[in-house]
Design a protein around this motif. Structure first.
Motif, short mmCIF file in Angstrom:
data_model
loop_
_atom_site.label_atom_id
_atom_site.label_comp_id
_atom_site.label_asym_id
_atom_site.label_seq_id
_atom_site.Cartn_x
_atom_site.Cartn_y
_atom_site.Cartn_z
N LEU A 165 0.83 -1.20 0.00
CA LEU A 165 0.00 0.00 0.00
C LEU A 165 0.87 1.26 0.00
O LEU A 165 0.63 2.20 -0.77
CB LEU A 165 -0.92 0.01 1.22
N HIS A 166 1.88 1.28 0.83
CA HIS A 166 2.72 2.47 0.94
C HIS A 166 3.66 2.64 -0.25
O HIS A 166 4.31 3.68 -0.38
CB HIS A 166 3.51 2.42 2.25
N ALA A 167 3.71 1.64 -1.13
CA ALA A 167 4.52 1.74 -2.35
C ALA A 167 3.75 2.34 -3.51
O ALA A 167 4.34 2.72 -4.52
CB ALA A 167 5.04 0.35 -2.74
N LEU A 168 2.42 2.45 -3.38
CA LEU A 168 1.60 2.97 -4.48
C LEU A 168 1.94 4.42 -4.78
O LEU A 168 2.13 5.23 -3.87
CB LEU A 168 0.12 2.88 -4.13
N GLU A 169 1.98 4.74 -6.06
CA GLU A 169 2.14 6.12 -6.49
C GLU A 169 0.75 6.66 -6.81
O GLU A 169 0.10 6.22 -7.75
CB GLU A 169 3.06 6.22 -7.71
N VAL A 170 0.28 7.59 -5.99
CA VAL A 170 -1.09 8.10 -6.08
C VAL A 170 -1.05 9.61 -6.23
O VAL A 170 -0.33 10.29 -5.48
CB VAL A 170 -1.90 7.71 -4.82
N SER A 171 -1.83 10.13 -7.16
CA SER A 171 -1.79 11.57 -7.39
C SER A 171 -3.13 12.27 -7.22
O SER A 171 -3.19 13.49 -7.11
CB SER A 171 -1.27 11.85 -8.81
N ASN A 172 -4.23 11.52 -7.20
CA ASN A 172 -5.54 12.19 -7.22
C ASN A 172 -6.55 11.62 -6.23
O ASN A 172 -7.74 11.63 -6.48
CB ASN A 172 -6.13 12.12 -8.64
N PHE A 173 -6.07 11.12 -5.10
CA PHE A 173 -7.00 10.57 -4.12
C PHE A 173 -7.68 11.71 -3.38
O PHE A 173 -7.05 12.72 -3.06
CB PHE A 173 -6.26 9.66 -3.12
N PRO A 174 -8.99 11.58 -3.08
CA PRO A 174 -9.70 12.65 -2.35
C PRO A 174 -9.01 12.98 -1.03
O PRO A 174 -8.44 12.09 -0.38
CB PRO A 174 -11.10 12.06 -2.12
N ASP A 175 -9.08 14.25 -0.60
CA ASP A 175 -8.40 14.61 0.65
C ASP A 175 -9.10 14.05 1.88
O ASP A 175 -8.50 13.95 2.95
CB ASP A 175 -8.22 16.12 0.78
N ASN A 176 -10.38 13.67 1.75
CA ASN A 176 -11.14 13.04 2.84
C ASN A 176 -11.10 13.90 4.11
O ASN A 176 -11.08 13.38 5.24
CB ASN A 176 -10.59 11.64 3.14
#
Length: 321
Positions: free
Chosen positions: A140-151
């Motif tokens: 999970l912590h290796a994922l490259e994520v750019s557009n996840f909602p700020d929640n």
């Protein structure tokens, strides 16, 4: 929005636009003890599914208001990881999402049990389970994520119960109901200005936007042991933040379960990312404290003396060294 509950009739459920043309609903029952959302297992003529509905309040504590769109965060999370070779095998598949009624239909993972049994004094880890949980967080912590909602609305709700409510001198929650003598012990921390100042700074960091996708509630009730291995559920608190937050929460529950320090060392040996130990420990201390003197209590078997010792350990974790 149709407001479902554990006693909703098959007729009410069938009226929702969730089912196939010739699909008949056969039975419905609660599926586990979810704190945040209504969770039902629905058996039909062709399948068994899990139905989750979020409401504008917390299911376990209806007096606590909560953002009703949190189910969309869970949806985004599952959609994001569904193509990942490792993570996709840990999560239920999304079947259908209905925005009008804030309902998510997901795959039924079977009659699994959560890991709350780790708090039992004689609990013994299955090595495969332990390594599965480590493998998940590492991926999970290796994922490259750019557009996840700020929640942010969920983070603000969580912030209240992580960093503020447990430390109010008068919060209306009598800890002696949990365990006689706990209220008096808690006052030491509720009146400690130096400690509360450090906690406030940590809370501001929690509310900031980070660079790592986090589960956000990575503790034993979010891990499910099934016939097909360990599954990870309940991702409505997910957000982009410090990787140290997930690690700190995890290790706090190792402490609360009286697990040997060797488990933490083994976990970190398997964890392939950099981290700041002092930040891990600060979040760890916060989680220990809010679980011992906050409203989100756990099925612990700790003595009052053990809780007192853990609270002092947690304070030292939070204060800058």
């Amino acid at each position: 929005m149709i407001d479902l509950n554990e006693h909703s009739s098959l007729e009410m459920l069938h009226s929702l636009p969730l089912w196939g043309k010739d699909e008949k609903l056969l039975s419905v029952e609660p599926a586990g003890e979810s704190n945040m959302n209504l969770v039902l297992r629905v058996n039909t003529s062709i399948r068994s599914v899990i139905l989750k509905q979020s409401k504008p309040y917390v299911r376990k504590f209806p007096q606590i208001l909560a953002p009703v769109n949190r189910i969309e965060i869970e949806l985004c999370y599952y959609q994001l990881i569904e193509d990942d070779d490792i993570l996709s095998g840990y999560s239920p598949k999304v079947i259908h999402y209905n925005a009008e009624h804030h309902i998510l239909l997901i795959e039924d993972l079977g009659n699994g049990i959560d890991f709350n049994t780790i708090y039992a004094k004689d609990y013994k880890w299955d090595d495969n389970d332990f390594h599965s949980i480590s493998r998940y967080l590492n991926a999970l912590h290796a994922l490259e994520v750019s557009n996840f909602p700020d929640n942010m609305e969920m983070k603000k709700l969580n912030h209240e119960h992580l960093f503020r409510f447990p430390f109010l001198e008068e919060n209306g929650f009598d800890l002696d109901i949990v365990q006689p003598g706990l209220q008096k012990i808690s006052l030491k921390y509720k009146t400690d200005a130096e400690f509360k100042a450090a906690l406030e700074l940590l809370g501001k960091r929690y509310l900031a936007i980070g660079t790592t996708l986090l589960h956000g509630d990575f503790y034993p009730a979010s891990w499910l042991k099934t016939e097909n291995g360990v599954k990870i559920i309940d991702t409505e608190f997910a957000y982009m933040g410090d990787s140290e937050y997930d690690l700190g929460v995890l290790f706090a529950h190792f402490d609360l379960a009286r697990m040997d320090e060797s488990y933490q060392k083994t976990f970190l040996q398997l964890y392939q990312h950099s981290y700041a130990e002092d930040l891990v420990n600060a979040y760890r201390g916060m989680e220990i404290m809010r679980r011992l003197i906050g409203i989100a209590q756990l099925p612990l078997s700790l003595t009052l003396a053990e809780k007192k010792s853990l609270l002092e350990k947690a304070r030292n974790y939070i204060l800058p060294q």
